[in-house]
Design an enzyme around this catalytic site. Structure first.
Site, PDB file in Angstrom:
ATOM      1  N   ARG A  27       0.817  -1.222   0.000  1.00 45.12           N
ATOM      2  CA  ARG A  27       0.000   0.000   0.000  1.00 45.12           C
ATOM      3  C   ARG A  27       0.847   1.268   0.000  1.00 45.12           C
ATOM      4  O   ARG A  27       0.452   2.276   0.601  1.00 45.12           O
ATOM      5  CB  ARG A  27      -0.944   0.064   1.206  1.00 45.12           C
ATOM      6  N   ARG A  31      -3.394   6.319   1.288  1.00 44.43           N
ATOM      7  CA  ARG A  31      -3.932   7.531   1.918  1.00 44.43           C
ATOM      8  C   ARG A  31      -3.009   8.236   2.896  1.00 44.43           C
ATOM      9  O   ARG A  31      -3.279   9.365   3.293  1.00 44.43           O
ATOM     10  CB  ARG A  31      -5.255   7.195   2.622  1.00 44.43           C
ATOM     11  N   ARG A  40      -6.713  11.391  -5.657  1.00 41.83           N
ATOM     12  CA  ARG A  40      -7.969  10.643  -5.477  1.00 41.83           C
ATOM     13  C   ARG A  40      -9.154  11.613  -5.497  1.00 41.83           C
ATOM     14  O   ARG A  40     -10.188  11.317  -6.095  1.00 41.83           O
ATOM     15  CB  ARG A  40      -7.923   9.895  -4.155  1.00 41.83           C
ATOM     16  N   ASP A  77      -6.453  -2.745  -7.694  1.00 40.12           N
ATOM     17  CA  ASP A  77      -7.020  -3.452  -6.548  1.00 40.12           C
ATOM     18  C   ASP A  77      -7.274  -4.900  -6.920  1.00 40.12           C
ATOM     19  O   ASP A  77      -7.527  -5.209  -8.089  1.00 40.12           O
ATOM     20  CB  ASP A  77      -8.325  -2.795  -6.091  1.00 40.12           C
ATOM     21  N   TYR A 153     -14.911 -12.046  -0.582  1.00 39.68           N
ATOM     22  CA  TYR A 153     -15.614 -10.774  -0.811  1.00 39.68           C
ATOM     23  C   TYR A 153     -16.829 -10.956  -1.722  1.00 39.68           C
ATOM     24  O   TYR A 153     -17.860 -10.318  -1.532  1.00 39.68           O
ATOM     25  CB  TYR A 153     -14.660  -9.743  -1.440  1.00 39.68           C
TER      26      TYR A 153
END
Ligand code: CP3
Length: 362
Positions: A27, A31, A40, A77, A153
Site C-alpha cells: 500500500r 492515503r 484521489r 485493486d 468478498y
C-alpha cells in the site's frame, strides 16, 4: 523494455547476492500520502482512480518521488477481477469494498465466467504508462488476489468478520465453492499473464483471508488454486525470470507448505520472527517482511531499532526483501517511512558483506 538500473528486488527474490536489502511497502501508494489524497480527490472516487490510467500511473509513481524505494507496485485493486465479472465494485466513505451484485444463489456462481481481458484493459494501459515513466529505474510489481480471498468478498458482498456466508457455502456446498474457486484461478492466471505481457517484472498473490483456515482446509481451498495459478504463469519474459511472491496473511504456520507452491518468495506477517520463518522454509524461497505497520507510528529512534531487529532476525545472507507485514495505515507520517527505508539501506550493508567487501581488501 529498458534495462533495469536497480534490480535488487529481483535478485533478492531469486536468492542472489545484493549490496543492500531491497525494500518496498504494501500500500505504498495510499492515503498516508497527501499527494495521493489530492489525486484521489481529483479522480472523484477510488474506482475512477483505478480506471483512469493517467491518474493510476501518477499515484503509482508518487511514493518513488519521495522515498528511495527499490520497487514500484501497480496502483490497482485485487477486486477489479470480480468487478470485471459484473459484480459492480464500489467503496463508500469509511466502509471497505462492497459489491452491487454479490453471489447469493448457486446460479450466480454457475454462470460466472473468466472476464474478457478487454474489461481490464485500463490495468494494462496503466502498466505501460508506468513503465514508460520509470524508464528502468526500479522493477514494477503486478498483483492479484487469491481465489479464496476474492471468493470471500464476492460471496459475502463486503468485508465481514469471519466471512459467515463464505463459511456456510464451504460447509454446505463445497463443490459449488470449488467451481467458483476454479473460475477465479483461471481468471487470475489470465489477468496476471496479461500484466506480465504489459510489462510487470514481478507478480504477487495476496491471500488476505487464507489464514482463517485450518491447514487441511487451507491446502484444499486456497493453496491448491494458488499452485495452479503459479503453474499457469508466464515464468520468463523478455529474457528475464518473473519471480512470484505469495502472501497469506496470518499464514505463518503454513510456511513449509507455501514454500512448495512454486513461488520464489513468501510474504510474512509479524506473527513470526524471520529467524523462525527462515528455519521453516530453508533455502527454498526468499522471505519478504515483516515489520508491524503500527511500529511506523513510533519515534524515529524506535523505528530504526525495529528495522535493526528485523534485519538481525533474518541474519546475514541472501533472500530477504524488507517490507511491512501488511499494508501501511493512513495515519502514518510520511517522514517515518523515510526513516524506515533509509535505515534498511544503511543497516543492511553489514548483512551483505561478501558483496560489499572490495576484492582488493585483505
Ligand atoms: O500496495 C499498493 O500500493 C498497490 C495497490 C493496492 C491496493 N489494494 C490499493 C488500495 C493493492 C496491492 C491492494 C490489494 C488489496 N485490495 C488487498 C490485498 C492486500 C491486503 O490489504 O490485505 C485487499 C484485501 C483489497 C481489497 C480492498 N481494497 C480493501 C479491503 C480496501 C479498503 C482498505 C482500506 O484501507 O480502507 C481497498 C481499498 C484500497 N485499495 C485503498 C488503496 C490505496 C484505499 C482506498 C482509498 O480510500 O483511497
Amino acid at each position: 523494455m529498458p534495462s533495469l538500473k536497480n534490480d535488487r528486488l529481483l535478485k533478492a527474490l531469486c536468492r542472489e547476492p545484493v549490496d543492500v536489502t531491497p525494500v518496498w511497502i504494501m500500500r505504498q501508494a495510499g492515503r498516508y500520502l497527501p499527494e495521493y489524497r489530492a489525486t484521489r480527490e481529483r479522480a472523484g472516487s477510488f474506482m475512477r482512480l483505478c480506471k483512469t490510467p493517467d491518474l493510476a500511473c501518477e499515484v503509482t509513481l508518487q511514493p518513488l518521488q519521495r522515498f528511495a524505494l527499490d520497487a514500484a507496485i501497480l496502483f490497482s485493486d485485487i477486486l477489479t477481477i470480480p468487478d470485471a465479472m459484473g459484480l459492480g465494485l464500489f467503496f463508500s466513505e469509511g466502509q471497505g469494498p462492497q459489491f452491487v451484485c454479490p453471489l447469493r444463489h448457486s446460479s450466480d456462481i454457475q454462470r460466472l465466467q473468466v472476464p474478457d481481458p478487454e474489461r481490464l484493459n485500463y490495468v494494462y494501459k496503466t502498466i505501460q504508462l508506468v513503465q514508460h515513466e520509470l524508464a528502468g529505474k526500479v522493477p514494477l510489481i503486478g498483483f492479484c488476489g487469491s481465489p479464496w480471498t476474492l471468493a470471500a468478498y464476492m460471496v459475502e458482498g463486503k468485508s465481514q468478520p469471519g466471512f459467515p456466508l463464505l463459511r456456510k457455502l464451504q460447509q454446505e456446498n463445497p463443490q459449488l465453492l470449488h467451481k467458483l474457486l476454479d473460475t477465479l484461478a483461471k481468471s487470475v492466471c489470465v489477468h496476471l499473464n496479461a500484466q506480465i505481457i504489459a510489462g510487470v517484472q514481478v507478480v504477487m498473490l495476496f491471500d488476505t483471508w487464507g489464514g482463517m483456515l485450518p491447514l487441511p482446509e487451507y491446502e484444499l481451498f486456497s493453496l491448491f488454486y494458488l499452485k495452479q495459478i503459479i503453474a499457469g504463469l508466464i515464468r520468463h519474459y523478455n529474457n528475464r525470470k518473473i519471480p512470484v511472491i505469495l502472501f497469506t496473511k496470518g499464514g505463518s504456520h503454513f510456511l513449509p507448505q507455501m514454500a512448495e507452491a512454486g513461488c520464489e518468495g513468501i510474504g510474512v506477517d509479524w506473527e513470526i520472527s524471520l529467524n523462525a520463518a527462515r528455519a521453516k522454509v530453508g533455502k527454498k524461497v526468499a522471505l519478504q517482511g515483516n515489520m508491524n505497520p503500527a511500529r511506523l507510528l513510533d519515534s524515529h529512534h524506535a523505528i530504526r531499532q525495529e528495522v535493526s531487529n528485523i534485519l538481525d532476525a533474518f541474519g546475514p545472507g541472501e533472500g530477504h526483501v524488507f517490507n511491512l507485514g501488511h499494508g501501511i495505515t493512513p495515519d502514518v507520517p510520511p517522514e517515518n517511512v523515510s526513516v524506515m527505508i533509509d535505515a534498511v539501506h544503511e543497516l543492511s550493508k553489514a548483512y551483505h558483506l561478501p558483496y560489499n567487501r572490495s576484492p582488493y581488501a585483505e
